[in-house]
Write a protein that holds these residues in place. Sequence first.
Motif, mmCIF file in Angstrom:
data_model
loop_
_atom_site.group_PDB
_atom_site.id
_atom_site.type_symbol
_atom_site.label_atom_id
_atom_site.label_comp_id
_atom_site.label_asym_id
_atom_site.label_seq_id
_atom_site.Cartn_x
_atom_site.Cartn_y
_atom_site.Cartn_z
ATOM 1 N N LEU A 197 0.844 -1.206 0.000
ATOM 2 C CA LEU A 197 0.000 0.000 0.000
ATOM 3 C C LEU A 197 0.877 1.253 0.000
ATOM 4 N N ALA A 198 1.988 1.207 0.721
ATOM 5 C CA ALA A 198 2.884 2.373 0.782
ATOM 6 C C ALA A 198 3.534 2.614 -0.574
ATOM 7 N N GLN A 199 3.560 1.580 -1.416
ATOM 8 C CA GLN A 199 4.181 1.731 -2.740
ATOM 9 C C GLN A 199 3.152 1.993 -3.829
ATOM 10 N N GLY A 200 1.910 2.240 -3.437
ATOM 11 C CA GLY A 200 0.907 2.641 -4.427
ATOM 12 C C GLY A 200 -0.184 1.635 -4.706
ATOM 13 N N ALA A 201 -0.060 0.399 -4.187
ATOM 14 C CA ALA A 201 -1.132 -0.575 -4.399
ATOM 15 C C ALA A 201 -2.392 -0.106 -3.666
ATOM 16 N N ASP A 202 -3.552 -0.555 -4.147
ATOM 17 C CA ASP A 202 -4.823 -0.151 -3.548
ATOM 18 C C ASP A 202 -5.333 -1.173 -2.547
ATOM 19 N N LEU A 203 -4.995 -2.429 -2.790
ATOM 20 C CA LEU A 203 -5.507 -3.509 -1.952
ATOM 21 C C LEU A 203 -4.433 -4.578 -1.780
ATOM 22 N N VAL A 204 -4.412 -5.195 -0.612
ATOM 23 C CA VAL A 204 -3.512 -6.314 -0.339
ATOM 24 C C VAL A 204 -4.371 -7.510 0.033
ATOM 25 N N VAL A 205 -4.018 -8.682 -0.485
ATOM 26 C CA VAL A 205 -4.672 -9.895 -0.010
ATOM 27 C C VAL A 205 -3.619 -10.808 0.621
ATOM 28 N N HIS A 206 -4.078 -11.611 1.570
ATOM 29 C CA HIS A 206 -3.222 -12.586 2.224
ATOM 30 C C HIS A 206 -3.932 -13.923 2.320
ATOM 31 N N SER A 207 -3.153 -14.989 2.150
ATOM 32 C CA SER A 207 -3.544 -16.252 2.735
ATOM 33 C C SER A 207 -2.885 -16.244 4.112
ATOM 34 N N THR A 208 -3.670 -15.993 5.156
ATOM 35 C CA THR A 208 -3.098 -15.957 6.508
ATOM 36 C C THR A 208 -2.776 -17.361 7.004
ATOM 37 N N THR A 209 -3.205 -18.364 6.206
ATOM 38 C CA THR A 209 -2.800 -19.756 6.422
ATOM 39 C C THR A 209 -1.274 -19.870 6.484
ATOM 40 N N LYS A 210 -0.573 -18.975 5.794
ATOM 41 C CA LYS A 210 0.866 -19.089 5.586
ATOM 42 C C LYS A 210 1.608 -18.311 6.686
ATOM 43 N N TYR A 211 2.348 -17.261 6.334
ATOM 44 C CA TYR A 211 3.224 -16.633 7.336
ATOM 45 C C TYR A 211 2.484 -15.947 8.478
ATOM 46 N N VAL A 212 1.322 -15.356 8.222
ATOM 47 C CA VAL A 212 0.639 -14.641 9.307
ATOM 48 C C VAL A 212 0.284 -15.618 10.423
ATOM 49 N N GLY A 213 -0.362 -16.709 10.085
ATOM 50 C CA GLY A 213 -0.636 -17.748 11.084
ATOM 51 C C GLY A 213 0.682 -18.384 11.533
ATOM 52 N N GLY A 214 1.420 -18.893 10.572
ATOM 53 C CA GLY A 214 2.804 -19.286 10.808
ATOM 54 C C GLY A 214 3.038 -20.638 11.441
ATOM 55 N N HIS A 215 1.993 -21.393 11.768
ATOM 56 C CA HIS A 215 2.201 -22.656 12.485
ATOM 57 C C HIS A 215 1.436 -23.832 11.893
ATOM 58 N N SER A 216 0.994 -23.715 10.641
ATOM 59 C CA SER A 216 0.281 -24.816 9.966
ATOM 60 C C SER A 216 -0.923 -25.308 10.755
ATOM 61 N N ASP A 217 -1.595 -24.394 11.467
ATOM 62 C CA ASP A 217 -2.738 -24.877 12.250
ATOM 63 C C ASP A 217 -4.008 -24.061 12.027
ATOM 64 N N LEU A 218 -4.062 -23.324 10.918
ATOM 65 C CA LEU A 218 -5.313 -22.649 10.585
ATOM 66 C C LEU A 218 -5.364 -22.390 9.088
ATOM 67 N N ILE A 219 -6.594 -22.256 8.568
ATOM 68 C CA ILE A 219 -6.808 -21.794 7.204
ATOM 69 C C ILE A 219 -7.459 -20.423 7.338
ATOM 70 N N GLY A 220 -6.918 -19.428 6.643
ATOM 71 C CA GLY A 220 -7.497 -18.095 6.750
ATOM 72 C C GLY A 220 -7.032 -17.190 5.635
ATOM 73 N N GLY A 221 -7.774 -16.107 5.440
ATOM 74 C CA GLY A 221 -7.412 -15.126 4.429
ATOM 75 C C GLY A 221 -7.761 -13.739 4.897
ATOM 76 N N ALA A 222 -7.239 -12.745 4.209
ATOM 77 C CA ALA A 222 -7.539 -11.367 4.589
ATOM 78 C C ALA A 222 -7.427 -10.453 3.381
ATOM 79 N N VAL A 223 -8.193 -9.362 3.432
ATOM 80 C CA VAL A 223 -8.047 -8.266 2.472
ATOM 81 C C VAL A 223 -7.740 -7.027 3.290
ATOM 82 N N VAL A 224 -6.757 -6.246 2.857
ATOM 83 C CA VAL A 224 -6.463 -4.957 3.485
ATOM 84 C C VAL A 224 -6.711 -3.875 2.433
ATOM 85 N N VAL A 225 -7.455 -2.841 2.844
ATOM 86 C CA VAL A 225 -7.897 -1.801 1.907
ATOM 87 C C VAL A 225 -7.171 -0.502 2.223
ATOM 88 N N ALA A 226 -6.648 0.155 1.198
ATOM 89 C CA ALA A 226 -6.003 1.465 1.404
ATOM 90 C C ALA A 226 -7.019 2.438 1.990
#
Length: 413
Positions: A197-226
């Motif tokens: 977002l700081a570099q000009g993108a309007d929206l960020v998506v994540h599979s929080t299943t991966k690094y955000v969760g970080g422990h292979s024990d959840l499935i999740g996603g997120a959208v971040v809006v500028a």
Amino acid sequence: MAPTPETSTNPGHGFSTRAVHVGHDPDPGTGDVVPPLHIASTHVQDGVETLRGGYEYGRGANPTRDAFEAALADLEGGGAALAFPSGMSAEDTLVRVLTRPGDHVSFGDDVYGGTYRLFTVVRPAEGLRATAVDPADVEAVERTVRRNGSRLVWVETPSNPLLEVFDIAALADAAHRGGALLVVDNTFASPYLQHPLAQGADLVVHSTTKYVGGHSDLIGGAVVVAEGLRLPDRPGGSGADGGWTGTGEVAQELRFLQSAVGSVQSPRDAHLAHRGLKTLAVRMERHSASALALAEHLRDHPAVRAVHYPGLAEDPGHDLAARQMRASGGVLSFEVADGATARRVAESTHVFSLAVSLGAAESLIEYPPVMTHAVKQGARWAVPEGIVRLSVGLEDVEDLVADIDAALEAAGA
Ligand SMILES: *Cc1c(COP(=O)(O)O)cnc(C)c1O
């Protein structure tokens, strides 16, 4: 309740301070230092139409999910974040908000397999038009956007499994000049390593299943809006697009659709994802350092034909990664002589587990052509036959290097 002086954070605080504290204050009644897990599906009302703390029913809002969303929005530098039951549900909901049947999307030709399927199989059945583009060719991206009147440009950087790095600022300019929004899938970098977002993108998506969760024990996603993002006007004179809510605000549109279709993350998973944020910085530092050590080791291995990792000084993405990322992350890939050898390598490790997914404490190895990237077989942008992908975990790096060396030898590479 006003934050207590001991725990209030301000925008001047560093990433790790905010990761630990934003989104919750010690519980006023009990002093809990971590956000409580609110599992209630419904909330008592003080009178008809008089909600307590704004909470009514769990599909609309939940205090545990709210705390996680506040923390993630802060760490990505966005105006709002929304937590979904998976990365794909986050992506699908976002695409539904931003497009209508007949609209066009330009997407990176190296995107996650599920995203590729969304744009080439699932949504086209409902009238979406989509064109794969090479995000390295920014002029071609802009031409594709203009020719098709794209509503959005969708890229993933670093990409998967080739770890190419694309210029977020240049792509944002190209998308905006053509009247489109830029969406960046920030799953591989995580909010610690990269701030689209700081570099000009309007929206960020994540599979929080991966690094955000970080422990292979959840499935999740997120959208971040500028902050303040609005739906772009529709070309051809139909004027401003107010969406379902009439406000034209992307965050409100997302909230509306998320609740309308029930695409909400469970409180238990939101709680785990929020806990993951607190250790994200130290985990990403270690993932990145170990991945770099492995990449440097593999570069000098006689059986390895190529290593794809932007942390390597000679990698084509190195300079760009140094500009737009804090470090290069925990995923790398390498190529051996052929597909049969690559399969055997993937089946011969003992510390690395043979599994799809990435971004957790446990190191994982996989063979992309038939595992994560099977959907792309036969496509122009199919992945190389001899490729192996590693998600470098948090084990001792000496053990990881020895494991890969032994697997290369066992595979006869
Ligand atoms: C895993 C992944 C997704 C999909 O997320 P799920 O949580 O599996 O639905 C999207 N993008 C990237 C880059 C991913 O790695």
